[in-house]
Scaffold this motif. Structure first.
Motif, PDB file in Angstrom:
ATOM      1  N   UNK A 154       0.805  -1.210   0.000  1.00 21.41           N
ATOM      2  CA  UNK A 154       0.000   0.000   0.000  1.00 21.41           C
ATOM      3  C   UNK A 154       0.841   1.264   0.000  1.00 21.41           C
ATOM      4  N   UNK A 155       0.268   2.331   0.495  1.00 22.00           N
ATOM      5  CA  UNK A 155       0.932   3.627   0.478  1.00 22.00           C
ATOM      6  C   UNK A 155       2.212   3.583   1.312  1.00 22.00           C
ATOM      7  N   UNK A 156       3.287   4.125   0.730  1.00 24.58           N
ATOM      8  CA  UNK A 156       4.542   4.237   1.473  1.00 24.58           C
ATOM      9  C   UNK A 156       4.340   5.222   2.623  1.00 24.58           C
ATOM     10  N   UNK A 157       4.555   4.764   3.852  1.00 22.09           N
ATOM     11  CA  UNK A 157       4.222   5.576   5.019  1.00 22.09           C
ATOM     12  C   UNK A 157       5.014   6.869   5.089  1.00 22.09           C
ATOM     13  N   UNK A 158       6.242   6.867   4.554  1.00 21.31           N
ATOM     14  CA  UNK A 158       7.030   8.095   4.653  1.00 21.31           C
ATOM     15  C   UNK A 158       6.478   9.222   3.798  1.00 21.31           C
ATOM     16  N   UNK A 159       5.599   8.897   2.853  1.00 15.17           N
ATOM     17  CA  UNK A 159       5.018   9.966   2.041  1.00 15.17           C
ATOM     18  C   UNK A 159       4.067  10.832   2.842  1.00 15.17           C
ATOM     19  N   UNK A 160       3.525  10.289   3.940  1.00 16.92           N
ATOM     20  CA  UNK A 160       2.600  11.078   4.756  1.00 16.92           C
ATOM     21  C   UNK A 160       3.320  12.215   5.486  1.00 16.92           C
TER      22      UNK A 160
END
Length: 283
Positions: free
Chosen positions: A68-74
């Protein structure tokens, strides 16, 4: 099909009218970040315009389909500005843009078959629910991960999954963040079939794609239009739309060719869809 720039998150090939898009960042568990989103959007846009492929197969590499979404992008490029109503309002447009990429899978002129291995987590569930046909490995699992990181799933899972499996099951997964096994997913109808290995799963997806590619592309196009319209409309409205579609694309030649091919035990020959050109690019 040729993309304008080399792909970094995917590998793309087209053979025998089948486009094969592979998520190829296994070292990062094929997580989704801005480059992933940009490349996927560009590939789907081009596939929609071109007419070389009659079906798209999506598969992956490594232990998991996608985490899923790469957490560091948040905490980076897509940090949401929640300090003001203006910043929060801007989330709508940013989110709409992200949703539109996965919607392109659903509205693509050709069917999309996906082969899923290992974890299908968070944004990956958004992706696969927008596809037409889903095959999975026996060790595959599905997880609406967003609730586990303090947010609501927002790129299509909560909109598409209730149209695929029972509502109470969707609520259980969405409220708890639990994993759903491939076997349960098949029992609920999310997964078409389960296989022992990724290789067998991909082989089944390719076999399905081969069968689809042998049919008249315009009839496949019409079938996809009708199924999706019917999903969201009444029987009466859908029957009317069916008449409009059939009246628009009916071909005596296609029917005679299909029947002749069956009788002659040969491969049928059908024309491709017409390539699309953007109006703004004309002239």
């Amino acid at each position: 099909m040729n993309t304008s720039k080399p792909l970094t998150c995917f590998a793309l090939s087209t053979e025998n009218h089948i486009a094969h898009l592979v998520l190829n960042k296994p070292e990062a568990m094929n997580t989704m970040h801005p480059t992933f989103w940009r490349e996927l959007d560009e590939v789907l846009t081009q596939l929609h315009k071109d007419n070389a492929a009659r079906v798209l197969v999506i598969s992956s590499t490594g232990k998991h389909f996608s985490a899923g979404m790469a957490l560091d992008t948040f905490s980076g490029a897509i940090t949401m500005a929640d300090e003001s109503p203006e910043g929060r309002a801007a989330m709508f447009d940013s989110l709409t843009d992200m949703q539109a990429t996965f919607t392109k899978l659903e509205t693509l002129r050709i069917p999309v078959v996906v082969a899923i291995q290992g974890g299908c987590v968070g944004g990956a569930v958004d992706l696969v629910t927008a596809c037409c046909i889903r095959y999975a490995t026996a060790d595959a699992f599905f997880c609406i991960q967003e609730i586990n990181i303090g947010m609501v799933a927002d790129v299509g899972t909560l909109q598409r999954l209730p149209k695929l499996i029972p509502l109470a099951v969707v609520k259980e997964l969405a409220y708890t963040g639990r994993r759903m096994s491939a076997q349960k997913a098949q029992g609920y109808g999310l997964v078409n079939e389960v296989f022992d290995t990724p290789e067998a799963t991909l082989a089944a997806a390719m076999q399905c794609a081969t069968e689809i590619a042998a049919k008249p592309p315009v009839a496949i196009w019409g079938t996809k239009q009708v199924i999706h319209y019917t999903r969201d409309h009444s029987v009466d409205d859908s029957l009317k739309q069916m008449g409009w579609i059939q009246g628009a694309i009916w071909s005596n030649r296609h029917v005679m060719e299909a029947v002749g091919a069956m009788k002659g035990k040969r491969a049928a020959d059908f024309p491709a869809l017409s390539p699309l050109r953007d109006f703004r690019d004309l002239g």
